[in-house]
Design a protein around this motif. Structure first.
Motif, PDB file in Angstrom:
ATOM      1  N   LYS A 145       0.866  -1.127   0.179  1.00 16.94           N
ATOM      2  CA  LYS A 145       0.093  -0.056  -0.042  1.00 16.94           C
ATOM      3  C   LYS A 145       1.033   1.168  -0.086  1.00 16.94           C
ATOM      4  O   LYS A 145       1.422   1.621   1.091  1.00 16.94           O
ATOM      5  N   PHE A 146       1.185   1.879  -1.095  1.00 16.21           N
ATOM      6  CA  PHE A 146       1.956   3.041  -1.326  1.00 16.21           C
ATOM      7  C   PHE A 146       1.623   3.877  -0.382  1.00 16.21           C
ATOM      8  O   PHE A 146       2.572   4.516   0.167  1.00 16.21           O
ATOM      9  N   ARG A 147       0.367   4.090  -0.120  1.00 17.33           N
ATOM     10  CA  ARG A 147      -0.082   5.542   0.761  1.00 17.33           C
ATOM     11  C   ARG A 147       0.423   5.296   2.176  1.00 17.33           C
ATOM     12  O   ARG A 147       0.257   6.244   2.753  1.00 17.33           O
ATOM     13  N   GLU A 148       0.614   3.881   2.471  1.00 19.69           N
ATOM     14  CA  GLU A 148       0.925   3.866   3.850  1.00 19.69           C
ATOM     15  C   GLU A 148       2.622   3.972   3.949  1.00 19.69           C
ATOM     16  O   GLU A 148       3.087   3.692   5.402  1.00 19.69           O
ATOM     17  N   LEU A 149       3.401   3.866   3.147  1.00 13.63           N
ATOM     18  CA  LEU A 149       4.797   3.794   3.204  1.00 13.63           C
ATOM     19  C   LEU A 149       5.653   5.133   3.487  1.00 13.63           C
ATOM     20  O   LEU A 149       5.130   6.148   3.065  1.00 13.63           O
ATOM     21  N   ASP A 150       6.788   5.170   4.158  1.00 10.41           N
ATOM     22  CA  ASP A 150       7.605   6.234   4.107  1.00 10.41           C
ATOM     23  C   ASP A 150       8.338   6.652   2.991  1.00 10.41           C
ATOM     24  O   ASP A 150       8.236   5.577   1.922  1.00 10.41           O
ATOM     25  N   ASP A 151       9.070   7.745   2.654  1.00  8.96           N
ATOM     26  CA  ASP A 151       9.802   7.976   1.502  1.00  8.96           C
ATOM     27  C   ASP A 151      10.563   6.970   1.138  1.00  8.96           C
ATOM     28  O   ASP A 151      10.827   6.517   0.005  1.00  8.96           O
ATOM     29  N   ALA A 152      11.557   6.437   2.090  1.00  9.56           N
ATOM     30  CA  ALA A 152      12.547   5.618   1.773  1.00  9.56           C
ATOM     31  C   ALA A 152      11.926   4.189   1.204  1.00  9.56           C
ATOM     32  O   ALA A 152      12.440   3.366   0.093  1.00  9.56           O
ATOM     33  N   GLN A 153      10.801   3.672   1.688  1.00  8.77           N
ATOM     34  CA  GLN A 153      10.156   2.476   1.187  1.00  8.77           C
ATOM     35  C   GLN A 153       9.531   2.846  -0.117  1.00  8.77           C
ATOM     36  O   GLN A 153       9.529   1.804  -0.904  1.00  8.77           O
ATOM     37  N   ARG A 154       8.987   3.990  -0.507  1.00  8.08           N
ATOM     38  CA  ARG A 154       8.395   4.300  -1.666  1.00  8.08           C
ATOM     39  C   ARG A 154       9.730   4.285  -2.692  1.00  8.08           C
ATOM     40  O   ARG A 154       9.288   3.546  -3.791  1.00  8.08           O
ATOM     41  N   ALA A 155      10.680   4.867  -2.343  1.00  5.44           N
ATOM     42  CA  ALA A 155      11.869   5.003  -3.196  1.00  5.44           C
ATOM     43  C   ALA A 155      12.511   3.805  -3.617  1.00  5.44           C
ATOM     44  O   ALA A 155      12.639   3.250  -4.845  1.00  5.44           O
ATOM     45  N   ALA A 156      12.371   2.570  -2.741  1.00  3.74           N
ATOM     46  CA  ALA A 156      12.792   1.410  -2.749  1.00  3.74           C
ATOM     47  C   ALA A 156      11.881   0.494  -3.849  1.00  3.74           C
ATOM     48  O   ALA A 156      12.280  -0.243  -4.749  1.00  3.74           O
ATOM     49  N   LEU A 157      10.622   0.723  -3.592  1.00  7.57           N
ATOM     50  CA  LEU A 157       9.440   0.076  -4.424  1.00  7.57           C
ATOM     51  C   LEU A 157       9.790   0.638  -5.970  1.00  7.57           C
ATOM     52  O   LEU A 157       9.521   0.010  -7.068  1.00  7.57           O
ATOM     53  N   ILE A 158       9.800   1.871  -6.236  1.00  2.00           N
ATOM     54  CA  ILE A 158      10.034   2.629  -7.181  1.00  2.00           C
ATOM     55  C   ILE A 158      11.278   2.032  -8.069  1.00  2.00           C
ATOM     56  O   ILE A 158      11.025   1.685  -9.322  1.00  2.00           O
ATOM     57  N   ALA A 159      12.192   1.983  -7.221  1.00  2.00           N
ATOM     58  CA  ALA A 159      13.615   1.389  -8.269  1.00  2.00           C
ATOM     59  C   ALA A 159      13.221  -0.016  -8.440  1.00  2.00           C
ATOM     60  O   ALA A 159      13.740  -0.434  -9.375  1.00  2.00           O
ATOM     61  N   GLU A 160      12.373  -0.724  -7.808  1.00  2.00           N
ATOM     62  CA  GLU A 160      12.266  -2.212  -8.243  1.00  2.00           C
ATOM     63  C   GLU A 160      11.145  -2.390  -9.318  1.00  2.00           C
ATOM     64  O   GLU A 160      11.132  -2.813 -10.376  1.00  2.00           O
ATOM     65  N   ASN A 161      10.155  -1.282  -9.376  1.00  2.00           N
ATOM     66  CA  ASN A 161       9.193  -1.291 -10.444  1.00  2.00           C
ATOM     67  C   ASN A 161       8.569   0.208 -10.648  1.00  2.00           C
ATOM     68  O   ASN A 161       7.945   0.638  -9.605  1.00  2.00           O
ATOM     69  N   PRO A 162       9.179   0.682 -11.811  1.00  3.97           N
ATOM     70  CA  PRO A 162       8.911   2.266 -11.964  1.00  3.97           C
ATOM     71  C   PRO A 162       7.285   2.560 -11.852  1.00  3.97           C
ATOM     72  O   PRO A 162       6.736   3.704 -11.623  1.00  3.97           O
ATOM     73  N   ASP A 163       6.408   1.353 -12.086  1.00  4.49           N
ATOM     74  CA  ASP A 163       4.915   1.792 -11.956  1.00  4.49           C
ATOM     75  C   ASP A 163       4.495   2.268 -10.728  1.00  4.49           C
ATOM     76  O   ASP A 163       3.461   2.677 -10.314  1.00  4.49           O
ATOM     77  N   PHE A 164       5.161   1.962  -9.712  1.00  4.74           N
ATOM     78  CA  PHE A 164       4.843   2.512  -8.192  1.00  4.74           C
ATOM     79  C   PHE A 164       4.922   3.997  -8.306  1.00  4.74           C
ATOM     80  O   PHE A 164       4.807   4.623  -7.362  1.00  4.74           O
ATOM     81  N   GLY A 165       5.630   4.563  -9.090  1.00  4.59           N
ATOM     82  CA  GLY A 165       5.889   6.138  -9.332  1.00  4.59           C
ATOM     83  C   GLY A 165       4.904   6.573 -10.064  1.00  4.59           C
ATOM     84  O   GLY A 165       4.907   7.876 -10.166  1.00  4.59           O
ATOM     85  N   LYS A 166       3.807   5.935 -10.433  1.00  2.00           N
ATOM     86  CA  LYS A 166       2.770   6.450 -11.238  1.00  2.00           C
ATOM     87  C   LYS A 166       1.378   6.444 -10.252  1.00  2.00           C
ATOM     88  O   LYS A 166       0.866   5.250 -10.354  1.00  2.00           O
ATOM     89  N   ILE A 167       1.148   7.816 -10.010  1.00  2.00           N
ATOM     90  CA  ILE A 167      -0.097   7.800  -9.169  1.00  2.00           C
ATOM     91  C   ILE A 167      -1.258   7.759 -10.006  1.00  2.00           C
ATOM     92  O   ILE A 167      -1.389   8.531 -10.945  1.00  2.00           O
ATOM     93  N   VAL A 168      -2.084   6.691  -9.745  1.00  2.00           N
ATOM     94  CA  VAL A 168      -3.492   6.742 -10.705  1.00  2.00           C
ATOM     95  C   VAL A 168      -4.598   7.529  -9.987  1.00  2.00           C
ATOM     96  O   VAL A 168      -5.300   8.207 -10.472  1.00  2.00           O
ATOM     97  N   CYS A 169      -4.828   6.957  -8.712  1.00  2.00           N
ATOM     98  CA  CYS A 169      -5.927   7.507  -7.880  1.00  2.00           C
ATOM     99  C   CYS A 169      -5.220   8.628  -6.821  1.00  2.00           C
ATOM    100  O   CYS A 169      -4.300   8.131  -5.828  1.00  2.00           O
ATOM    101  N   ARG A 170      -5.305   9.730  -7.209  1.00  2.00           N
ATOM    102  CA  ARG A 170      -4.826  10.888  -6.312  1.00  2.00           C
ATOM    103  C   ARG A 170      -5.247  10.967  -4.819  1.00  2.00           C
ATOM    104  O   ARG A 170      -4.785  11.181  -3.919  1.00  2.00           O
TER     105      ARG A 170
END
Ligand SMILES: Cc1cc2nc3c(=O)[nH]c(=O)nc-3n(C[C@H](O)[C@H](O)[C@H](O)COP(=O)(O)OP(=O)(O)OC[C@H]3O[C@@H](n4cnc5c(N)ncnc54)[C@H](O)[C@@H]3O)c2cc1C
Length: 484
Positions: free
Chosen positions: A377-402
């Motif tokens: 759940k991207f919304r529940e993660l801190d910045d470091a966790q978000r960055a790690a997910l995006i590095a693994e899969n760039p689709d985590f960097g695309k917000i669909v539901c604002r």
């Protein structure tokens, strides 16, 4: 040939599928709509009831208390959000004390775990400073909690599928027949299947199947409950689920926080005839608001983001109807599962699966894996966790539901998982895309595109909830009118 066919993919059917996957058991679940969790399992108050409300000695009392105690393990195993925020049953009348005493005694008799006591006006106000001015006292139920009903149902199903259970959606069961060899024939819109046992978990329609095979006729009628949902801005107004004194129609109108931060106001309780009538009505909603205003004076109506209703499967006895039909060996009922059915679901499923395993002499499945991880759940993660997910899969960097901060990666995974989403509402229930303040106004077009890509269909064929609920130029796909 199946060992077990389950009719209905609500929380009960999916929980039974998971429990059966603990055994070497060839299981098929048939769900008539485009997705699991499309009946009352998606439209309820999401409370884990402590077990004070049901009459001692009933199946409701037994399975409520047993089920409630299983949710810490479910949280661990299925990664489903569970919060033990307590429940408060508040009396707003000076003569309400005997009713609170009765509920307290029922809770004790039922074996309700955790703290259970009556608190006075001062303590109530200390705990919940926003409580209405006429509140007198309350029953505090420490074992009261909240859960996400969609994630619970989806998690049961995903875990069952991982462990070998089969799921078919858009598969409406039309007939169940006993065969001369003692097995059952289940006739459905996708074909007929022979099975050694049947589980009837068809919610408001479960009387139809029981009455098809048994002389012990039952009647289930829908009891509609209507709700408002309030924006997350109000998530801290109340900490506990705020009940009022129950009535003969149910547990009354609540103000209930959800695990996602929104707040529910409702439900009403109205007996109706039509098993599909999930409308909300001006009268019903006005009633919910009027009664809830005792608990929360001046409810900020501008904060309502949507309304919905759910249909309880109300039987004639007031209790759950469970177990093998006496005159139909191999046919197992999970009928009249109204509240506290969500709370009871793991215990009902455990008991039902054990009954079936005994009957069919099923062996344990040595490969059963109880663990299911939720979609991050991207919304529940801190910045470091978000960055790690995006590095693994760039689709985590695309917000669909604002509104709910749901990423493209989450939506794609919701579709790709076992028993994955097939429509926009299925994505919504698995990710929260579209559940926020704008109610899918912003994210629907991109969600439609992603569904089309993942399912290999045209965006014109993507539906909101199956059938003909096309989101784009729907008339093109009406039968016989395909102008595309
Ligand atoms: C207003 C309301 C508030 C509630 N609040 C709570 C609460 O706070 N806590 C709690 O513990 N419980 C609560 N409940 C009760 C709980 O939601 C239900 O007990 C539970 O969801 C029942 O699940 P189910 O699987 O039996 O039914 P459903 O979720 O209704 O599932 C039945 C499924 O069978 C399918 N089906 C029907 N006919 C066929 C067919 N012919 N072929 C194939 N499939 C078929 C349907 O499409 C449906 O998906 C509430 C219920 C309501 C309505």
């Amino acid at each position: 040939m199946y060992d077990v066919i389950i009719i209905g993919g609500g929380v009960v059917g999916c929980a039974v599928a998971r429990e059966l996957s603990r055994y070497r058991c060839k299981t098929l679940l048939l769900e008539k709509t485009n997705d699991i969790c499309n009946g009352q399992s998606k439209a309820n108050t999401a409370i884990l009831h402590g077990g004070y409300d049901a009459k001692p000695g009933t199946l409701k009392a037994k399975f409520n208390v047993l089920g409630n105690a299983m949710f810490d393990r479910l949280h661990e195993e299925l990664d489903v959000p569970v919060q033990w925020n307590t429940s408060l049953v508040v009396s707003f009348q000076e003569d309400g004390h005997p009713m609170l005493e009765k509920l307290l005694q029922q809770g004790i008799d039922n074996g309700c775990r955790g703290e259970l006591r009556i608190i006075d006006r001062e303590e109530l106000r200390r705990r919940e400073p926003n409580i209405g001015s006429t509140a007198c006292e309350a029953l505090l139920v420490g074992a009261g909690g909240i859960v996400c009903p969609y994630e619970l149902t989806v998690a049961y199903a995903e875990n069952a599928a991982m462990n070998g259970a089969e799921f078919q959606r858009n598969a409406e069961v039309t007939e169940v027949k006993k065969l001369a060899n003692g097995n059952w024939l289940v006739v459905s819109s996708i074909g007929s299947f022979e099975t050694r046992a049947v589980v009837n978990a068809a919610g408001v329609y479960s009387d139809v199947f029981n009455n098809m095979v048994s002389e012990n006729k039952i009647h289930i009628h829908p009891r509609r409950g209507e709700y408002y949902i309030l924006d997350k801005k109000y998530k801290n107004v109340f900490h506990a689920a705020m009940f009022q004194l129950p009535t003969k129609m149910g547990k009354g109108i609540l103000i209930a926080p959800t695990v996602d931060g929104t707040v529910l106001v409702g439900p009403t309780a109205e007996d109706i005839e039509d098993k599909q009538d999930t409308r909300t009505t001006a009268e019903g909603l006005a009633k919910a608001l009027r009664e809830a205003s005792k608990t929360w004076e001046h409810i900020p109506t501008r904060g309502f983001i949507t309304t919905f209703s759910g249909l309880r499967s109300t039987g004639d006895t007031g209790d759950f109807l469970l177990g093998e039909a006496e005159d139909a060996p191999g046919f197992f009922n999970c009928c009249a599962i109204e509240s506290p059915g969500l709370t009871s679901s793991p215990a009902i499923a455990d008991w039902t699966a054990k009954q079936i395993a005994g009957k069919l002499a099923l062996e344990t499945n040595p490969d059963f894996n109880p663990i299911r991880k939720s979609i991050p759940k991207f919304r529940e993660l801190d910045d470091a966790q978000r960055a790690a997910l995006i590095a693994e899969n760039p689709d985590f960097g695309k917000i669909v539901c604002r509104c709910e901060t749901v990423t493209e990666a989450e939506i794609r995974e919701a579709i790709r998982r076992p028993v994955g989403a097939l429509d926009v509402d299925g994505v919504k229930r698995r990710t929260r895309a579209g559940m926020g303040r704008c109610q899918a106004g912003f994210c629907t077009p991109r969600t439609v595109e992603i569904l089309a890509e993942e399912l290999g269909i045209s965006p014109l064929e993507v539906t909101k909830f199956g059938g003909k609920s096309y989101l784009l130029d729907g008339y093109l796909f009406e039968e016989g009118k395909n102008h595309a």
